[in-house]
Write a protein that holds these residues in place. Structure first.
Motif, short mmCIF file in Angstrom:
data_model
loop_
_atom_site.label_atom_id
_atom_site.label_comp_id
_atom_site.label_asym_id
_atom_site.label_seq_id
_atom_site.Cartn_x
_atom_site.Cartn_y
_atom_site.Cartn_z
N GLU A 105 0.83 -1.21 0.00
CA GLU A 105 0.00 0.00 0.00
C GLU A 105 0.86 1.26 0.00
O GLU A 105 0.54 2.25 -0.66
CB GLU A 105 -0.93 -0.02 1.22
N TYR A 106 1.97 1.19 0.71
CA TYR A 106 2.89 2.33 0.75
C TYR A 106 3.44 2.62 -0.65
O TYR A 106 3.48 3.78 -1.09
CB TYR A 106 4.05 2.03 1.71
N ARG A 108 2.08 1.82 -3.45
CA ARG A 108 0.99 2.31 -4.30
C ARG A 108 0.72 3.79 -4.07
O ARG A 108 0.51 4.56 -5.03
CB ARG A 108 -0.29 1.51 -4.02
N VAL A 109 0.74 4.21 -2.83
CA VAL A 109 0.37 5.59 -2.49
C VAL A 109 1.53 6.56 -2.69
O VAL A 109 1.36 7.64 -3.26
CB VAL A 109 -0.16 5.67 -1.04
N HIS A 110 2.72 6.20 -2.21
CA HIS A 110 3.85 7.14 -2.19
C HIS A 110 5.02 6.75 -3.08
O HIS A 110 5.92 7.56 -3.30
CB HIS A 110 4.37 7.30 -0.75
#
Length: 276
Positions: free
Chosen positions: A260-261, A263-265
């Motif tokens: 998720e990290y 994907r987001v950042h």
């Protein structure tokens, strides 16, 4: 739409305020800090550029016989293996002498690396915002101000996927006992909570170092994972030696959070090999 509410931990211009001060060190920990300062001077002499406290002791939240003493040491040159061994021995000596602390952790770097461009939004930010000057010339004077933005999020904790294989190796190599597993649970719990917090930090628009508050902020954005991070925050304070907890970190929560990290950042920029 991104939030614009000003949160705690920021100044009037929206920059992260430096946390901690020597004035906040509780009286019971002052002899430990004084001994660490004197022994670092004796150990490194003119090679010592500066030294810092970080963590609960300079924030004034340390608990007697429960909290560790966290130090960052900057040398004028790059540290060698002998230097790392020396600070480990110093930490063990302090831990043995002072019952009010539960361990000593010392980060050791050369001044050039701490001020380098690749470390500007990682180690540089750490020194400028999370470290309290103890000795020498404060490196924060040579670093910029920092906002809780996506760049900072990526460069501080965008490498969890790289850490997970090392965590698995540490777990496999650990002695099969609760006593040996508790430090692993504590360190990994804290790392996961901080990573979860910085994942949502730009949207929340603020800064905190309180593990429980970090988990609460994360949970507002990822309610399906909120209970896991709240539990990790508790284990960061009161670790258990349960192997199932460690397995859940490297097989479930850690991989999900790393994905998720990214994907987001995005992924943290590669660092040059300090030995190269």
């Amino acid at each position: 739409m991104a939030e614009t509410v000003r949160r705690p931990g920021l100044d009037a211009q929206g920059f992260i305020e430096r946390e901690g001060s020597l004035a906040r060190v509780p009286d019971v920990f002052r002899p430990v800090v004084a001994a660490a300062r004197d022994r670092l001077l004796d150990l490194f002499g003119s090679r010592l550029h500066s030294a810092y406290l970080y963590g609960s002791v300079p924030r004034g939240t340390a608990r007697v016989a429960r909290s560790d003493l966290d130090l960052l040491v900057a040398l004028r040159d790059e540290p060698a293996d002998a230097d790392r061994a020396a600070v480990r021995a110093l930490g063990e000596a302090l831990d043995g002498q002072f019952p009010q602390i539960d361990g000593v952790g010392t980060l050791l770097y050369g001044r050039a690396r701490l001020l380098s461009e690749p470390e500007r939004y990682d180690l540089g930010w750490f020194v400028a915002c999370l470290c309290t000057p103890l000795l020498g010339d404060d490196l924060a004077e040579y670093l910029p101000r920092y906002r809780p933005d996506a760049l900072l999020a990526r460069e501080t904790n965008g490498d969890l996927a790289l850490l997970l294989p090392r965590w698995r190796e540490r777990i496999a190599a650990a002695e099969d006992s609760e006593r040996a597993r508790r430090p692993l649970v504590r360190s990994m719990s804290r790392h996961l909570v901080r990573t979860g917090f910085t994942l949502v930090m730009p949207r929340w628009n603020g800064w905190t170092s309180d593990l429980r508050e970090m988990a609460g902020v994360f949970g507002a954005y990822y309610p399906e994972r909120a209970a896991q991070l709240r539990q990790a925050a508790e284990y960061g304070h009161e670790p258990v030696g349960d192997p199932d907890v460690l397995r859940s970190y490297v097989d479930d929560l850690g991989p999900w959070l790393a994905g998720e990290y990214a994907r987001v950042h995005g992924v943290k920029a590669p660092r040059p090999d300090p030995s190269g």
